[in-house]
Every structure is written in structure tokens, then in C-alpha cells.
Design a protein around this motif. Structure first.
Motif, PDB file in Angstrom:
ATOM      1  N   THR A  28       6.031  -1.087   5.316  1.00  0.00           N
ATOM      2  CA  THR A  28       5.488  -2.470   5.029  1.00  0.00           C
ATOM      3  C   THR A  28       6.381  -3.568   4.932  1.00  0.00           C
ATOM      4  O   THR A  28       6.237  -4.567   5.453  1.00  0.00           O
ATOM      5  CB  THR A  28       4.864  -2.309   3.486  1.00  0.00           C
ATOM      6  N   PRO A  29       7.684  -3.408   4.523  1.00  0.00           N
ATOM      7  CA  PRO A  29       8.603  -4.486   4.766  1.00  0.00           C
ATOM      8  C   PRO A  29       8.997  -4.894   5.998  1.00  0.00           C
ATOM      9  O   PRO A  29       9.250  -5.959   6.548  1.00  0.00           O
ATOM     10  CB  PRO A  29      10.020  -4.134   3.726  1.00  0.00           C
ATOM     11  N   ALA A  30       9.201  -3.732   6.799  1.00  0.00           N
ATOM     12  CA  ALA A  30       9.708  -3.832   8.162  1.00  0.00           C
ATOM     13  C   ALA A  30       8.493  -4.619   8.973  1.00  0.00           C
ATOM     14  O   ALA A  30       8.890  -5.402   9.860  1.00  0.00           O
ATOM     15  CB  ALA A  30       9.612  -2.508   8.880  1.00  0.00           C
ATOM     16  N   LEU A  31       7.245  -4.148   8.779  1.00  0.00           N
ATOM     17  CA  LEU A  31       6.278  -4.886   9.623  1.00  0.00           C
ATOM     18  C   LEU A  31       5.795  -6.269   9.138  1.00  0.00           C
ATOM     19  O   LEU A  31       5.415  -7.004   9.787  1.00  0.00           O
ATOM     20  CB  LEU A  31       4.979  -3.939   9.632  1.00  0.00           C
ATOM     21  N   ALA A  46      13.551 -15.356   2.840  1.00  0.00           N
ATOM     22  CA  ALA A  46      12.835 -15.591   1.725  1.00  0.00           C
ATOM     23  C   ALA A  46      11.417 -15.064   1.671  1.00  0.00           C
ATOM     24  O   ALA A  46      10.795 -14.785   0.579  1.00  0.00           O
ATOM     25  CB  ALA A  46      12.725 -17.147   2.037  1.00  0.00           C
ATOM     26  N   SER A  47      10.945 -14.763   2.829  1.00  0.00           N
ATOM     27  CA  SER A  47       9.538 -13.957   2.746  1.00  0.00           C
ATOM     28  C   SER A  47       9.717 -12.608   2.174  1.00  0.00           C
ATOM     29  O   SER A  47       8.890 -12.273   1.512  1.00  0.00           O
ATOM     30  CB  SER A  47       8.943 -13.800   4.307  1.00  0.00           C
ATOM     31  N   TYR A  48      10.945 -11.820   2.410  1.00  0.00           N
ATOM     32  CA  TYR A  48      11.017 -10.723   1.789  1.00  0.00           C
ATOM     33  C   TYR A  48      11.402 -10.544   0.318  1.00  0.00           C
ATOM     34  O   TYR A  48      10.792  -9.946  -0.311  1.00  0.00           O
ATOM     35  CB  TYR A  48      12.078  -9.867   2.769  1.00  0.00           C
ATOM     36  N   ILE A  51       8.443 -13.401  -1.432  1.00  0.00           N
ATOM     37  CA  ILE A  51       6.942 -13.165  -1.458  1.00  0.00           C
ATOM     38  C   ILE A  51       6.598 -11.539  -1.339  1.00  0.00           C
ATOM     39  O   ILE A  51       5.929 -11.146  -2.297  1.00  0.00           O
ATOM     40  CB  ILE A  51       6.439 -13.710  -0.053  1.00  0.00           C
ATOM     41  N   PHE A  52       7.257 -10.933  -0.238  1.00  0.00           N
ATOM     42  CA  PHE A  52       7.092  -9.487  -0.384  1.00  0.00           C
ATOM     43  C   PHE A  52       7.389  -8.895  -1.792  1.00  0.00           C
ATOM     44  O   PHE A  52       6.542  -8.055  -2.412  1.00  0.00           O
ATOM     45  CB  PHE A  52       7.783  -8.584   0.533  1.00  0.00           C
ATOM     46  N   MET A  53       8.808  -8.904  -2.215  1.00  0.00           N
ATOM     47  CA  MET A  53       9.322  -8.178  -3.369  1.00  0.00           C
ATOM     48  C   MET A  53       8.473  -8.864  -4.499  1.00  0.00           C
ATOM     49  O   MET A  53       8.315  -8.110  -5.585  1.00  0.00           O
ATOM     50  CB  MET A  53      11.025  -8.464  -3.425  1.00  0.00           C
ATOM     51  N   GLY A  54       8.341 -10.150  -4.690  1.00  0.00           N
ATOM     52  CA  GLY A  54       7.688 -10.628  -5.829  1.00  0.00           C
ATOM     53  C   GLY A  54       6.228 -10.115  -5.951  1.00  0.00           C
ATOM     54  O   GLY A  54       5.985  -9.804  -7.194  1.00  0.00           O
ATOM     55  N   SER A  55       5.587 -10.045  -4.743  1.00  0.00           N
ATOM     56  CA  SER A  55       4.096  -9.611  -5.062  1.00  0.00           C
ATOM     57  C   SER A  55       4.001  -8.044  -5.429  1.00  0.00           C
ATOM     58  O   SER A  55       3.272  -7.539  -6.406  1.00  0.00           O
ATOM     59  CB  SER A  55       3.296  -9.724  -3.769  1.00  0.00           C
ATOM     60  N   THR A  56       5.284  -7.304  -4.776  1.00  0.00           N
ATOM     61  CA  THR A  56       5.311  -5.817  -5.146  1.00  0.00           C
ATOM     62  C   THR A  56       5.712  -5.813  -6.764  1.00  0.00           C
ATOM     63  O   THR A  56       5.088  -4.632  -7.291  1.00  0.00           O
ATOM     64  CB  THR A  56       6.394  -5.368  -4.124  1.00  0.00           C
ATOM     65  N   ALA A  57       6.675  -6.323  -7.187  1.00  0.00           N
ATOM     66  CA  ALA A  57       7.009  -6.150  -8.436  1.00  0.00           C
ATOM     67  C   ALA A  57       5.951  -6.644  -9.425  1.00  0.00           C
ATOM     68  O   ALA A  57       5.616  -6.127 -10.508  1.00  0.00           O
ATOM     69  CB  ALA A  57       8.141  -7.230  -8.711  1.00  0.00           C
ATOM     70  N   ASP A  58       5.290  -7.840  -9.067  1.00  0.00           N
ATOM     71  CA  ASP A  58       4.079  -8.107 -10.167  1.00  0.00           C
ATOM     72  C   ASP A  58       2.895  -6.985 -10.227  1.00  0.00           C
ATOM     73  O   ASP A  58       2.411  -6.795 -11.381  1.00  0.00           O
ATOM     74  CB  ASP A  58       3.497  -9.305  -9.317  1.00  0.00           C
ATOM     75  N   PHE A  59       2.675  -6.591  -9.054  1.00  0.00           N
ATOM     76  CA  PHE A  59       1.629  -5.173  -8.800  1.00  0.00           C
ATOM     77  C   PHE A  59       2.153  -4.174  -9.788  1.00  0.00           C
ATOM     78  O   PHE A  59       1.553  -3.624 -10.643  1.00  0.00           O
ATOM     79  CB  PHE A  59       1.405  -4.748  -7.712  1.00  0.00           C
ATOM     80  N   ILE A  60       3.531  -3.711  -9.589  1.00  0.00           N
ATOM     81  CA  ILE A  60       3.943  -2.731 -10.453  1.00  0.00           C
ATOM     82  C   ILE A  60       4.064  -2.791 -12.062  1.00  0.00           C
ATOM     83  O   ILE A  60       3.759  -2.160 -12.627  1.00  0.00           O
ATOM     84  CB  ILE A  60       5.329  -2.162 -10.032  1.00  0.00           C
TER      85      ILE A  60
END
Length: 481
Positions: A28-31, A46-48, A51-60
Motif C-alpha cells: 500500500t505505501p509503495a503503490l 508529504a503524501s506518505y 496523508i497515508f500515515m495520518g489516515s492509517t493512524a486515524d483508522f487504527i
């Protein structure tokens, strides 16, 4: 146009490489990074991180208690012998003459009570095999029977189910686990009735085949299967770790924690939480939120915690390795939630790309002035592409949840109806052949896709899709009830 092509390539690679067994935590992070670079938008770091880690962390942060408590609950039900006792009790009451119904109902009772579908499949299959052999019903119908009871109406349609498919929409739409209860029950009845009619029809049509020449062996998951199935809500590597209790509880004791899950869920949702003073949630310290955003999650957490305590108390002597059981259950929750959360992060990065606006406008415009249609189609397609009901739903809601909520407000649609349509929509194309639950179930039963997938697809994919059409039609005509 370039951006749209890039997004489609990223999704195609996600499907193919995930099916080949590559971890979603890497994919997922690679793609997502590939999509940012290839679309020439260039904000890689910045996207990683943002955005990516921010959304991932919010879900967890939001759903980890549900994954954790659900996995521990399922492990306790298995190791205490409660899951097997429930299956034995239901099947014994219904008897050989109603073998298919007995298998379906035993699976349905446990999954509706919060037991992982993998635990259910492991507990029910040996009993189902003996029952089908005795009744001389083709073994190839066992996966479809288990799937009907465990993969369909109890996971997505019945109100109050603690399944993650019913929990994920709650914060997005401000709903509870009992969203649109009347429509949910009707949809569940459609799934159950059509599924049973199909299975009974197939049993009569193939009566001349009998059970078949099958050697029923104990199932031990291999490494590849463990990896593919982990994203579906339970880690198979934990299942055979502890020997089940030989001293099985009575049917009543085994069933009581399941009943309590639904009862406490109902109590907290409609009586206790509404009476609490929750104005403090608007403070920045508590996330500047409202009770509507967290009521459903709170109810599920309370229901599972109280039921866990009761389950341990009732089976204390049957759990000599309680610490190991709790550890295994807790460990089993980690990979599934991180896999699902990483899919959410991937979806958020895709949604941040400029080309996604064109895709969003195209998707939401499918149903015209009825957003229920495009919501159902979008969730179904994403669930099928990812091979995961929770993953597909999470991507859809992370990227389009706010849009659909605004459309619902514009057209006067109750958010509870959005919740129920979203949940039921996950139970269609997610059952394509590459789905982890499908692969696992066939492996447990010792059957191949060629032998058993046709009937499994009818009960767990086509019939839920028909039920979804019924749900949308009734919801459009009569609203949420």
C-alpha cells in the motif's frame, strides 16, 4: 487522463500483487508512492507522512478496540470449547434430516454473537462433515452452507451485529450498530431464505452423488494461506496454537456470552449512552467530536468487554492457559487491523490526487439523484478488487464518505440507510475467488474452487447482491425504518 490511468494501474497492481501473497503493509505505501510520482504531482514525502500515515493512524486509533476485543473473544470461544459446544447443540437439535439448516444456523448464531468467521469455520466443519456424510448430502455443499451462515446476513444485514463490517460506517455517518433495523432484518431474511432455497434445491438435484468419496482430514494451514487470510479479520497462525478444552460447556453457558453481546450493545446504544452527559466531547482534548460519532463504537466496546469477562468467568476451569489464549487473541488482531488501515491510507492518497475528482464525479453520478445506487456499486467494486469486505468499505468511505453524507442530506436520505446499504454492499463481490475467506474455507474443507466455488458464489455473492437490490428499492420507496 494520465492521472486516471495511473490510479487504475495502482489498483490493478494492488489486486495482482496482494493475490500473489505480498504483504499489504509493503504494497500500500509503495503503490501510493508510485501513484503520486507517476501522476507528476510530486509531493512524495508529504503524501506518505501526512496523508497515508495520518489516515492509517486515524483508522487504527478508532477501530483497534473492536479488532482487538473481537479477536480475543473469538479465541476464548474456541479454546474454551464454547464454539464447538454451540455447533454441536444446534446441530443436535435440528438433526440429520435438516443438516443444511443445522450448519447454516450454527454458523449464523456464532457470527451474529461476535465470533470470528474463521473460528466458526474451524469449529463447525468437522461436525458438518460428519452430519453431511450421515445424511448422504454432497460434501461440496458444505462450504456454501458455512458461507451462508457466516459470511452473509449476520455480518452485514442484521442490526446489532458487532462485525467490523457493521462498525466501520458508524463514525462516518453518525449511526449505531442498529442502523435501519427493519430494513436490515428484511434484507437478512431475503438472504437466508434464498440461500436455503438454493442449497436445498442443489441437494435434491445432486442427491444421486451422495456425500462422495472424500477423506476428511484435520486441517493445518500452510504459510501461504496464513498470509492471504490474515487480512480478513483473524490471523490463522494463532488458531492451532492452543489445544481446545476437552470439558465442553453446556449449550446454555456457551450461548450466554453471545446473547450478552447483542443485549449490552442494545442497552448502551439506546438507553445508557443517550443518558450520559457527553458535552465534553466537543473539547479539543477529546477530539472536538460529538456523541453521534462515537456512540456506536462505545456500544460495541462495552458489549464485547462485558461479554469477555462473563466468558472467562463461566469457563475459568476450561481455560488453564488463559494468559496464552489472551495473548494469541491479542496478537491475532494486529495484522488484520494494520492491513485494513493501510488500505485506508492508500485510498486517502489516491483521493488526494487531482485525477480522483473526475473518478469521484463519475462514480457518484451513476445513480442520478439516488446516491444509494452509486454507493452500493462503489463499495461492491472496491470490496471485490481488494478481496476484502472491510478493506473495500474502508477505501470507499475514506474517499467518498463525506460526499455521500452531503448527498444524503441534500436528497433527504437518512444516514442510517447509508450505513445499512454500505454494510450489505460489502457482502457481494468480496467473495470473488481470490478472497482470503473463500480460500481459507475451501482449504479447511479440503475442496477445490472447481468442486465447491459455484454454490459458494451463489449463496455468498449473487444472493447478497439480489438482497442489496431489495434493500435499495425498499429504502428508496419507504426511507429508513
Amino acid at each position: 487522463m494520465l492521472g486516471i490511468i495511473v490510479i487504475l494501474i495502482a489498483l490493478a497492481l494492488l489486486i495482482y500483487l496482494a493475490y500473489r501473497g505480498i504483504s499489504l503493509l509493503i504494497l500500500t505505501p509503495a503503490l501510493a508512492t508510485f501513484a503520486v510520482v507517476a501522476s507528476l504531482e510530486g509531493r512524495v514525502l508529504a503524501s506518505y507522512t501526512q496523508i497515508f500515515m495520518g489516515s492509517t493512524a486515524d483508522f487504527i486509533a478508532l477501530y483497534f478496540p473492536v479488532f482487538l476485543l473481537g479477536a480475543v473473544f473469538g479465541k476464548l470461544m474456541e479454546d474454551s470449547g464454547s464454539a464447538e459446544a454451540l455447533a454441536n447443540g444446534i446441530i443436535a437439535k435440528l438433526g440429520t434430516a435438516r443438516a443444511i439448516l443445522a450448519v447454516v444456523m450454527s454458523c449464523a448464531v456464532m457470527t451474529y454473537g461476535g465470533v470470528s468467521l474463521f473460528v466458526v469455520a474451524f469449529a463447525v466443519y468437522p461436525i458438518a462433515a460428519a452430519l453431511f456424510r450421515q445424511a448422504d448430502i454432497p460434501k461440496k455443499l458444505i462450504p456454501a452452507s458455512i458461507a451462508l451462515g457466516a459470511f452473509t446476513f449476520t455480518m452485514t444485514a442484521l442490526p446489532g451485529t458487532p462485525a467490523i463490517q457493521n462498525a466501520i460506517p458508524m463514525p462516518y455517518f453518525g449511526t449505531s450498530p442498529f442502523a435501519a433495523p427493519g430494513l436490515g432484518v428484511i434484507t437478512a431474511l431475503v438472504m437466508f431464505t434464498l440461500g436455503m432455497l438454493w442449497l436445498q434445491h442443489r441437494a435434491r438435484k445432486m442427491a444421486h452423488e451422495g456425500y462422495g468419496d472424500h477423506e476428511d482430514k484435520d486441517f493445518v494451514p500452510d504459510k501461504d494461506l496464513r498470509e492471504r487470510s490474515a487480512c480478513e479479520g483473524f490471523d490463522l497462525m494463532e488458531l492451532p496454537a492452543e489445544e481446545k478444552s476437552k470439558d465442553k460447556p453446556s449449550f446454555a453457558i456457551a450461548a450466554l456470552p453471545l446473547v450478552l453481546v447483542i443485549a449490552v450493545n442494545l442497552l448502551f446504544t439506546f438507553i445508557l449512552i443517550p443518558r450520559m452527559d457527553t458535552a465534553y466531547l466537543a473539547q479539543p482534548l477529546y477530539g472536538d467530536t460529538s456523541i453521534e460519532k462515537v456512540r456506536g463504537i462505545w456500544s460495541v466496546i462495552a458489549a464485547l468487554v462485558i461479554s469477555l469477562v462473563l466468558l472467562i468467568a463461566l469457563n475459568w476451569k476450561r481455560l488453564p492457559s488463559l494468559k496464552q489464549t489472551l495473548d494469541n487473541g491479542a496478537n491475532a488482531s494486529l495484522l488484520p487491523i494494520f492491513n485494513t488501515a493501510s488500505l485506508v491510507g492508500f485510498g486517502s492518497v489516491i483521493a488526494s490526487l487531482g485525477a480522483f475528482l473526475l473518478i469521484r464525479d463519475g462514480v457518484v453520478g451513476i445513480g442520478g439523484e439516488n446516491p444509494l445506487i452509486s454507493l452500493a456499486i462503489g463499495v461492491n467494486i472496491l470490496a471485490g478488487m481488494t478481496g476484502s469486505a472491510s478493506g473495500g468499505m474502508s477505501i470507499a468511505l475514506a474517499t467518498l464518505g463525506d460526499t455521500y453524507l452531503q448527498m444524503a442530506q441534500t436528497y433527504g436520505i437518512n444516514p442510517e440507510l447509508l450505513h445499512r446499504v454500505t454494510a450489505v454492499a460489502t457482502g457481494g463481490l468480496d467473495t470473488l475467488p481470490h478472497n482470503g475467506a473463500v480460500i481459507t474455507l475451501l482449504a479447511i474443507t479440503g475442496l477445490t474452487h472447481k468442486q465447491a466455488y459455484f454454490d459458494l458464489a451463489i449463496t455468498a455473492m449473487l444472493i447478497p447482491f439480489i438482497s442489496l437490490i431489495v434493500l435499495i428499492t425498499l429504502g428508496t420507496l419507504f426511507g429508513s425504518f
